[in-house]
Write a protein that holds these residues in place. Sequence first.
Motif, PDB file in Angstrom:
ATOM      1  N   LYS A 216      24.248  45.311  37.728  1.00 45.32           N
ATOM      2  CA  LYS A 216      24.385  44.190  36.858  1.00 45.32           C
ATOM      3  C   LYS A 216      25.582  44.100  36.419  1.00 45.32           C
ATOM      4  N   MET A 217      26.658  44.467  37.129  1.00 50.15           N
ATOM      5  CA  MET A 217      28.118  44.362  36.667  1.00 50.15           C
ATOM      6  C   MET A 217      28.443  42.778  36.665  1.00 50.15           C
ATOM      7  N   TYR A 218      27.785  41.970  37.245  1.00 48.87           N
ATOM      8  CA  TYR A 218      28.133  40.514  37.395  1.00 48.87           C
ATOM      9  C   TYR A 218      27.952  39.776  35.895  1.00 48.87           C
ATOM     10  N   GLU A 219      26.897  40.457  35.267  1.00 50.92           N
ATOM     11  CA  GLU A 219      26.615  39.835  33.767  1.00 50.92           C
ATOM     12  C   GLU A 219      27.785  40.217  32.802  1.00 50.92           C
ATOM     13  N   VAL A 220      28.687  40.850  33.189  1.00 47.97           N
ATOM     14  CA  VAL A 220      30.012  41.400  32.055  1.00 47.97           C
ATOM     15  C   VAL A 220      31.250  40.980  32.733  1.00 47.97           C
ATOM     16  N   THR A 221      31.173  40.509  33.859  1.00 49.25           N
ATOM     17  CA  THR A 221      32.364  39.898  34.758  1.00 49.25           C
ATOM     18  C   THR A 221      32.000  38.732  35.300  1.00 49.25           C
ATOM     19  N   ASP A 222      33.153  37.817  35.582  1.00 48.13           N
ATOM     20  CA  ASP A 222      33.014  36.581  36.180  1.00 48.13           C
ATOM     21  C   ASP A 222      33.444  36.297  37.327  1.00 48.13           C
ATOM     22  N   HIS A 223      34.091  37.102  37.999  1.00 51.32           N
ATOM     23  CA  HIS A 223      34.900  37.045  39.419  1.00 51.32           C
ATOM     24  C   HIS A 223      34.871  38.218  40.259  1.00 51.32           C
TER      25      HIS A 223
END
Length: 337
Positions: A216-223
Amino acid sequence: MTYRSLLTTSAMALLVGAGAAAADTWRYAFEEAMEEVQGKFAQKFKEEIEANSDHTVQLFPFGTLGESDSIMEQTQSGILQFVDQSPGFTGALIPEAQVFFVPYLLPQDTETLASFFENSKAINELFPPLYAEQGLELLTMFPEGEVMMTTTEPVSGPDDLNEVKFRVMTNPLLVESYKAFGATPTPLPWGEVYGALQTGIIQGQENPAFFIESTKMYEVTDHITRAGHNNFTTAVMANKDFYDGLPDEDKTLVNNAIDAAFDYIIEYQSGLTEASLEKIMEAKPSMTITTLTEEERAPFMATAESVEQEFLEIGGDQAQTILDQLKADLEAAKSGG
């Protein structure tokens, strides 16, 4: 002693105690969760061993026995029989293994990659003695997928990484690679990465798509940026004394199980990257996924030569030999040889 340290110490004590009572139980630790690529490989290995012998294999996914340095120490000391660990962490022990972090060295084509890892003389002939010096039997290396950058701001070139604190594994050459990319590389244990991104201590990290999705690294990054600069490599090793002490039939058993797991994991990864990216977009529609054009990649690719030279400086006594053989192996794989 921290609570986590106490848990790890207790688990290690149990393992040591279990060793004498269950000599036919082999213990195998890896750096990912059970349902991630290393976990899938380990499960196939376990399945093959148990289907073809009276031995059992006990699996320990990430966090069960501590961080990467802990499971390596436990393997070298004989507490664990097998370990799966990226050269990103073993690079400190085996400097030559850092060659896998020279950007744009490995091809993106999956068939070429599979052929390279299976047939490479560098992997199968040159690396095993280097691992043996550290008390390890190198059983195989395999690719886990295209490495992608995840960041809080969009990236289309090195200028966009200027002053970005970018998490890297504790690997000197990976640090140099991201310096060359323009970032401020920040080595961190994996267990600290999500929180560091969440609090703004760092602004980026890299990993294959399946790992970005599952952790879930996408939860704390945007791109997400696909620069095509690398493919994540990992290595499966055994404790050298344990392996050398096996009867020939058990060595054959282990090697056959490794071969079966290798074939399985290459097939398993077919379509995995795109499926993982789809899951990320379903979970967070605002996420952007950008594949850089050849023109946009050019400035990143231009750094490869300087990083390669750095590898020759810090990559150990056989750095040049390893690099030359690796390039020859890659050419053979590309030509179908």
